[in-house]
Design a protein around this motif. Structure first.
Motif, PDB file in Angstrom:
ATOM      1  N   VAL A  27     -84.826  55.520 -50.351  1.00 49.30           N
ATOM      2  CA  VAL A  27     -83.445  55.932 -50.071  1.00 49.30           C
ATOM      3  C   VAL A  27     -83.300  56.326 -48.603  1.00 49.30           C
ATOM      4  O   VAL A  27     -82.325  55.943 -47.931  1.00 49.30           O
ATOM      5  CB  VAL A  27     -83.031  57.085 -51.002  1.00 49.30           C
ATOM      6  CG1 VAL A  27     -81.693  57.668 -50.557  1.00 49.30           C
ATOM      7  CG2 VAL A  27     -82.923  56.602 -52.437  1.00 49.30           C
ATOM      8  N   SER A  28     -84.259  57.083 -48.077  1.00 52.92           N
ATOM      9  CA  SER A  28     -84.205  57.494 -46.666  1.00 52.92           C
ATOM     10  C   SER A  28     -84.265  56.292 -45.734  1.00 52.92           C
ATOM     11  O   SER A  28     -83.551  56.227 -44.734  1.00 52.92           O
ATOM     12  CB  SER A  28     -85.363  58.448 -46.356  1.00 52.92           C
ATOM     13  OG  SER A  28     -85.317  59.590 -47.181  1.00 52.92           O
ATOM     14  N   SER A  29     -85.116  55.330 -46.076  1.00 56.65           N
ATOM     15  CA  SER A  29     -85.267  54.137 -45.240  1.00 56.65           C
ATOM     16  C   SER A  29     -83.989  53.320 -45.200  1.00 56.65           C
ATOM     17  O   SER A  29     -83.551  52.865 -44.135  1.00 56.65           O
ATOM     18  CB  SER A  29     -86.432  53.291 -45.774  1.00 56.65           C
ATOM     19  OG  SER A  29     -86.557  52.101 -45.041  1.00 56.65           O
ATOM     20  N   ASN A  30     -83.363  53.120 -46.369  1.00 57.79           N
ATOM     21  CA  ASN A  30     -82.107  52.360 -46.409  1.00 57.79           C
ATOM     22  C   ASN A  30     -80.965  53.121 -45.749  1.00 57.79           C
ATOM     23  O   ASN A  30     -80.121  52.530 -45.081  1.00 57.79           O
ATOM     24  CB  ASN A  30     -81.751  52.031 -47.863  1.00 57.79           C
ATOM     25  CG  ASN A  30     -82.584  50.897 -48.417  1.00 57.79           C
ATOM     26  OD1 ASN A  30     -82.561  49.779 -47.916  1.00 57.79           O
ATOM     27  ND2 ASN A  30     -83.356  51.183 -49.458  1.00 57.79           N
ATOM     28  N   SER A  31     -80.927  54.445 -45.932  1.00 59.53           N
ATOM     29  CA  SER A  31     -79.871  55.243 -45.310  1.00 59.53           C
ATOM     30  C   SER A  31     -80.008  55.259 -43.794  1.00 59.53           C
ATOM     31  O   SER A  31     -78.998  55.316 -43.071  1.00 59.53           O
ATOM     32  CB  SER A  31     -79.917  56.683 -45.840  1.00 59.53           C
ATOM     33  OG  SER A  31     -79.719  56.720 -47.238  1.00 59.53           O
ATOM     34  N   ALA A  32     -81.242  55.193 -43.284  1.00 58.96           N
ATOM     35  CA  ALA A  32     -81.466  55.218 -41.842  1.00 58.96           C
ATOM     36  C   ALA A  32     -80.805  54.033 -41.148  1.00 58.96           C
ATOM     37  O   ALA A  32     -80.402  54.125 -39.984  1.00 58.96           O
ATOM     38  CB  ALA A  32     -82.963  55.238 -41.539  1.00 58.96           C
ATOM     39  N   LEU A  33     -80.658  52.903 -41.868  1.00 60.66           N
ATOM     40  CA  LEU A  33     -80.077  51.707 -41.260  1.00 60.66           C
ATOM     41  C   LEU A  33     -78.598  51.872 -40.935  1.00 60.66           C
ATOM     42  O   LEU A  33     -78.032  51.050 -40.223  1.00 60.66           O
ATOM     43  CB  LEU A  33     -80.274  50.502 -42.196  1.00 60.66           C
ATOM     44  CG  LEU A  33     -81.677  49.893 -42.201  1.00 60.66           C
ATOM     45  CD1 LEU A  33     -81.806  48.850 -43.286  1.00 60.66           C
ATOM     46  CD2 LEU A  33     -82.002  49.301 -40.838  1.00 60.66           C
ATOM     47  N   GLN A  34     -77.969  52.917 -41.447  1.00 57.54           N
ATOM     48  CA  GLN A  34     -76.583  53.185 -41.062  1.00 57.54           C
ATOM     49  C   GLN A  34     -76.493  53.791 -39.664  1.00 57.54           C
ATOM     50  O   GLN A  34     -75.413  53.840 -39.077  1.00 57.54           O
ATOM     51  CB  GLN A  34     -75.938  54.129 -42.084  1.00 57.54           C
ATOM     52  CG  GLN A  34     -75.866  53.559 -43.487  1.00 57.54           C
ATOM     53  CD  GLN A  34     -75.250  54.525 -44.478  1.00 57.54           C
ATOM     54  OE1 GLN A  34     -74.506  55.431 -44.100  1.00 57.54           O
ATOM     55  NE2 GLN A  34     -75.552  54.346 -45.755  1.00 57.54           N
ATOM     56  N   PHE A  35     -77.623  54.230 -39.119  1.00 62.37           N
ATOM     57  CA  PHE A  35     -77.616  54.923 -37.821  1.00 62.37           C
ATOM     58  C   PHE A  35     -78.510  54.255 -36.779  1.00 62.37           C
ATOM     59  O   PHE A  35     -78.345  54.499 -35.593  1.00 62.37           O
ATOM     60  CB  PHE A  35     -78.064  56.381 -38.014  1.00 62.37           C
ATOM     61  CG  PHE A  35     -77.288  57.121 -39.070  1.00 62.37           C
ATOM     62  CD1 PHE A  35     -76.057  57.686 -38.777  1.00 62.37           C
ATOM     63  CD2 PHE A  35     -77.773  57.227 -40.359  1.00 62.37           C
ATOM     64  CE1 PHE A  35     -75.335  58.360 -39.750  1.00 62.37           C
ATOM     65  CE2 PHE A  35     -77.063  57.898 -41.348  1.00 62.37           C
ATOM     66  CZ  PHE A  35     -75.840  58.465 -41.034  1.00 62.37           C
ATOM     67  N   ILE A  36     -79.470  53.462 -37.207  1.00 65.88           N
ATOM     68  CA  ILE A  36     -80.376  52.789 -36.276  1.00 65.88           C
ATOM     69  C   ILE A  36     -80.404  51.301 -36.597  1.00 65.88           C
ATOM     70  O   ILE A  36     -80.026  50.885 -37.699  1.00 65.88           O
ATOM     71  CB  ILE A  36     -81.817  53.364 -36.358  1.00 65.88           C
ATOM     72  CG1 ILE A  36     -82.358  53.231 -37.778  1.00 65.88           C
ATOM     73  CG2 ILE A  36     -81.850  54.805 -35.878  1.00 65.88           C
ATOM     74  CD1 ILE A  36     -83.796  53.683 -37.935  1.00 65.88           C
ATOM     75  N   ASN A  37     -80.838  50.475 -35.622  1.00 74.68           N
ATOM     76  CA  ASN A  37     -80.905  49.048 -35.889  1.00 74.68           C
ATOM     77  C   ASN A  37     -82.183  48.711 -36.654  1.00 74.68           C
ATOM     78  O   ASN A  37     -83.103  49.521 -36.786  1.00 74.68           O
ATOM     79  CB  ASN A  37     -80.794  48.225 -34.594  1.00 74.68           C
ATOM     80  CG  ASN A  37     -81.896  48.554 -33.604  1.00 74.68           C
ATOM     81  OD1 ASN A  37     -82.998  48.951 -33.958  1.00 74.68           O
ATOM     82  ND2 ASN A  37     -81.591  48.389 -32.320  1.00 74.68           N
ATOM     83  N   TYR A  38     -82.219  47.473 -37.159  1.00 77.42           N
ATOM     84  CA  TYR A  38     -83.320  47.080 -38.039  1.00 77.42           C
ATOM     85  C   TYR A  38     -84.675  47.024 -37.329  1.00 77.42           C
ATOM     86  O   TYR A  38     -85.686  47.436 -37.911  1.00 77.42           O
ATOM     87  CB  TYR A  38     -82.997  45.731 -38.694  1.00 77.42           C
ATOM     88  CG  TYR A  38     -83.941  45.390 -39.812  1.00 77.42           C
ATOM     89  CD1 TYR A  38     -83.891  46.076 -41.019  1.00 77.42           C
ATOM     90  CD2 TYR A  38     -84.892  44.385 -39.667  1.00 77.42           C
ATOM     91  CE1 TYR A  38     -84.760  45.770 -42.055  1.00 77.42           C
ATOM     92  CE2 TYR A  38     -85.755  44.071 -40.694  1.00 77.42           C
ATOM     93  CZ  TYR A  38     -85.685  44.765 -41.885  1.00 77.42           C
ATOM     94  OH  TYR A  38     -86.553  44.462 -42.904  1.00 77.42           O
TER      95      TYR A  38
END
Length: 364
Positions: free
Chosen positions: A141-152
């Motif tokens: 969940v943290s990894s997927n949520s991080a993509l809302q703020f950082i690029n892949y």
């Protein structure tokens, strides 16, 4: 002189483990003589299409294709904008995404058990699976949520630093000792990440330019939980000889239970269903996302079983580098020269760790 034993047939066997050709002479019925065997050792007779090499190609392309497409789907789902004009919106349902992924993983693991591990008894305690699933869910969940703020590319590079928390938790919690080369490889990874994350002050600092923000914090949390998951899985394998398919099934079942309760109680389920009704094409991408994840885990397990963790590490490290390259090309994510140098150092550290950092480690 004893008469020659009559020969009825000749069998040709190919042994993939050693690329060995075995010619067995099968004697006629009623004869007491043992079958004669003539063995020819060497790969020249088998050639490039030996079963061993063919299996390696299947494992390589299985891992590469599944997780390569998995990464493209993940970035497309979480970072794309849906709708037109001022009514555009982004995907904000990380819990629902991971819930569907865990359901597909559990179904896939159950099918594998029915075909390959039906007779194997799993003696692992349920509370261990439940505890491991909490860190497993939190990491995803943290990894997927991080993509809302950082690029892949930042997310992939950050997740590649998994040896750091695994080693730190191994030293502090399990009292493990690692060879010096392991610490040097981890140091190389840390330096590479520092170069990748560094943004020099150009004098016109704006709010959009940050060095360490919410996305990076989520990535750090994901890495820490990944380390806890790895420690838990090591403990289950060491004390209960837990098989990979049983572990995959039960951890994903517990994860489905926790996530199902979470998305219902928080109300995210209804928002997600409304979002999917407005943009039905996302359902197809999410199902493909879960399927590529489950298939990728299967190919990774096959690679470890047949060729060992070293080959698996090399394949997955290569895949991550090309995933970053594809993200830069397909989604136009800008990468500076310093960030490319940092990326090179991270993957160099991962490669050296895969080759030389797997020496025997002791605990006390």
């Amino acid at each position: 002189m004893r008469p020659a034993v009559p020969v009825r047939d000749v069998e040709l066997q190919l042994l993939p483990e050693a690329a060995t050709v075995v010619l067995t002479a099968v004697t006629a019925p009623g004869s007491s003589a043992a079958p004669a065997a003539m063995t020819s050792v060497g790969g020249s007779g088998v050639g490039f299409l030996s079963p061993e090499r063919l299996r390696l190609l299947v494992c390589f392309f299985g891992v590469f294709v599944c997780y390569f497409y998995y990464g493209i789907l993940q970035e497309g789902i979480t970072r794309s904008k849906y709708g037109e004009g001022e009514r555009q919106e982004k995907f904000r349902f990380a819990w629902s995404l991971v819930f569907i992924q865990c359901v597909i993983n559990a179904i896939f693991a159950w099918i594998l058990i029915q075909f390959f591990d039906a007779t194997k008894v799993d003696r692992t305690r349920s509370w261990l699976y439940a505890a491991c699933s909490l860190s497993y869910v939190g990491a995803m969940v943290s990894s997927n949520s991080a993509l809302q703020f950082i690029n892949y590319p930042t997310q992939v590079l950050g997740k590649s630093c998994k040896p750091i928390p695994v080693m730190l938790l191994g030293v502090t919690m399990l009292r493990k000792r690692y060879p010096l080369v392991k610490y040097m490889c981890v140091l190389l990874i840390v330096i590479g990440v520092a170069l990748f994350m560094y943004r020099p002050n150009k004098g016109n600092s704006s709010g959009s330019e940050h060095v360490f923000g919410y996305g990076e914090l989520l990535l750090l949390l994901s890495l820490t939980l990944d380390g806890l998951t790895g420690v838990s899985q090591d403990y289950m394998r060491a004390h209960f000889q837990t098989g990979a398919n049983h572990m995959m099934l039960h951890i994903n079942l517990w994860s489905t239970l926790f996530l199902g309760a979470g998305i219902v109680l928080s109300g995210e389920l209804w928002d997600f269903l409304s979002f999917a009704e407005r943009y039905p094409s996302i359902i197809y991408n999410i199902l493909l996302f879960g399927l590529t994840s489950a298939l990728g885990q299967t190919f990774i397990f096959m690679t470890v079983v047949y060729f060992g963790p070293l080959t698996c590490s090399i394949i997955t490290t290569t895949r991550k580098f090309f995933t970053i390259l594809a993200s830069v090309i397909i989604f136009s994510n800008p990468i500076s020269l310093m960030q490319w140098v940092g990326t090179f150092l991270v993957f160099l550290g991962l490669g050296l760790d895969a080759k030389f950092g797997k020496a025997s480690k002791t605990s006390h």
